[in-house]
Design a protein around this motif. Sequence first.
Motif, PDB file in Angstrom:
ATOM      1  N   LEU A  48      34.439  31.167  44.179  1.00  0.00           N
ATOM      2  CA  LEU A  48      33.121  31.396  44.760  1.00  0.00           C
ATOM      3  C   LEU A  48      33.189  31.904  46.199  1.00  0.00           C
ATOM      4  O   LEU A  48      32.496  32.852  46.561  1.00  0.00           O
ATOM      5  CB  LEU A  48      32.291  30.119  44.688  1.00  0.00           C
ATOM      6  CG  LEU A  48      30.828  30.242  45.074  1.00  0.00           C
ATOM      7  CD1 LEU A  48      30.125  31.305  44.234  1.00  0.00           C
ATOM      8  CD2 LEU A  48      30.126  28.901  44.903  1.00  0.00           C
ATOM      9  N   SER A  49      34.043  31.312  47.025  1.00  0.00           N
ATOM     10  CA  SER A  49      34.107  31.759  48.423  1.00  0.00           C
ATOM     11  C   SER A  49      34.640  33.186  48.518  1.00  0.00           C
ATOM     12  O   SER A  49      34.191  33.970  49.360  1.00  0.00           O
ATOM     13  CB  SER A  49      34.956  30.808  49.272  1.00  0.00           C
ATOM     14  OG  SER A  49      36.280  30.762  48.811  1.00  0.00           O
ATOM     15  N   PHE A  50      35.563  33.559  47.636  1.00  0.00           N
ATOM     16  CA  PHE A  50      36.084  34.920  47.613  1.00  0.00           C
ATOM     17  C   PHE A  50      34.985  35.896  47.194  1.00  0.00           C
ATOM     18  O   PHE A  50      34.834  36.976  47.760  1.00  0.00           O
ATOM     19  CB  PHE A  50      37.293  35.023  46.692  1.00  0.00           C
ATOM     20  CG  PHE A  50      37.913  36.389  46.644  1.00  0.00           C
ATOM     21  CD1 PHE A  50      38.410  36.990  47.790  1.00  0.00           C
ATOM     22  CD2 PHE A  50      37.992  37.079  45.450  1.00  0.00           C
ATOM     23  CE1 PHE A  50      38.977  38.253  47.746  1.00  0.00           C
ATOM     24  CE2 PHE A  50      38.567  38.338  45.392  1.00  0.00           C
ATOM     25  CZ  PHE A  50      39.061  38.925  46.545  1.00  0.00           C
ATOM     26  N   ARG A  51      34.194  35.483  46.232  1.00  0.00           N
ATOM     27  CA  ARG A  51      33.079  36.323  45.778  1.00  0.00           C
ATOM     28  C   ARG A  51      32.089  36.567  46.920  1.00  0.00           C
ATOM     29  O   ARG A  51      31.611  37.688  47.113  1.00  0.00           O
ATOM     30  CB  ARG A  51      32.386  35.648  44.595  1.00  0.00           C
ATOM     31  CG  ARG A  51      31.291  36.478  43.995  1.00  0.00           C
ATOM     32  CD  ARG A  51      30.664  35.762  42.823  1.00  0.00           C
ATOM     33  NE  ARG A  51      29.609  36.582  42.281  1.00  0.00           N
ATOM     34  CZ  ARG A  51      29.409  36.796  40.997  1.00  0.00           C
ATOM     35  NH1 ARG A  51      30.181  36.238  40.115  1.00  0.00           N
ATOM     36  NH2 ARG A  51      28.432  37.556  40.594  1.00  0.00           N
ATOM     37  N   VAL A  52      31.795  35.518  47.683  1.00  0.00           N
ATOM     38  CA  VAL A  52      30.882  35.648  48.829  1.00  0.00           C
ATOM     39  C   VAL A  52      31.461  36.621  49.854  1.00  0.00           C
ATOM     40  O   VAL A  52      30.753  37.488  50.372  1.00  0.00           O
ATOM     41  CB  VAL A  52      30.604  34.262  49.463  1.00  0.00           C
ATOM     42  CG1 VAL A  52      29.902  34.391  50.800  1.00  0.00           C
ATOM     43  CG2 VAL A  52      29.803  33.399  48.507  1.00  0.00           C
ATOM     44  N   GLU A  53      32.757  36.505  50.141  1.00  0.00           N
ATOM     45  CA  GLU A  53      33.417  37.417  51.087  1.00  0.00           C
ATOM     46  C   GLU A  53      33.340  38.859  50.602  1.00  0.00           C
ATOM     47  O   GLU A  53      33.099  39.771  51.391  1.00  0.00           O
ATOM     48  CB  GLU A  53      34.878  37.039  51.299  1.00  0.00           C
ATOM     49  CG  GLU A  53      35.188  36.124  52.427  1.00  0.00           C
ATOM     50  CD  GLU A  53      34.482  36.444  53.727  1.00  0.00           C
ATOM     51  OE1 GLU A  53      34.639  37.557  54.270  1.00  0.00           O
ATOM     52  OE2 GLU A  53      33.778  35.570  54.224  1.00  0.00           O
TER      53      GLU A  53
END
Length: 142
Positions: A26-31
């Motif tokens: 999820l955090s990679f997707r946000v980035e």
Amino acid sequence: SEFADDLRDFIKGYGVKMIYMDPSALSFRVECKRRGIGPLKGANNDVLDGIQFVSKMFLNGTLKICRSCRDLIQEIQTYSWDERSRDLGIDKPKKTSDHACDALRYAVVTHFASKPKTSMSQDDVDRMGSDATDPFTQAGFR
């Protein structure tokens, strides 16, 4: 993040139409979204149904791997089931050197499986197979 920048550089110039991403990232997707990388789609990461679906596509000839994908071919050849889990009656692959296999499964199942939580009928596989093989055949891959 450095990984998002690397992804942006990696896909530049390829006309990528979709990036299938592990839903746990999820955090990679946000980035990636912050950097304008996309389009992104959370992948179906159901392991057993996914392995079954990809196996069917290999067996019926609708999924082919280009010879230049050496790492993926190597992983497929060494892919194995966890013996401890099997002794407990659980089907579970070993989680070693499987990143390319996971990526293949995410992309194939998410892109082609119209019924990801159920077994695919032969008609579904045949219909999807024609979509999957034509671009490869036209590009000269066998």
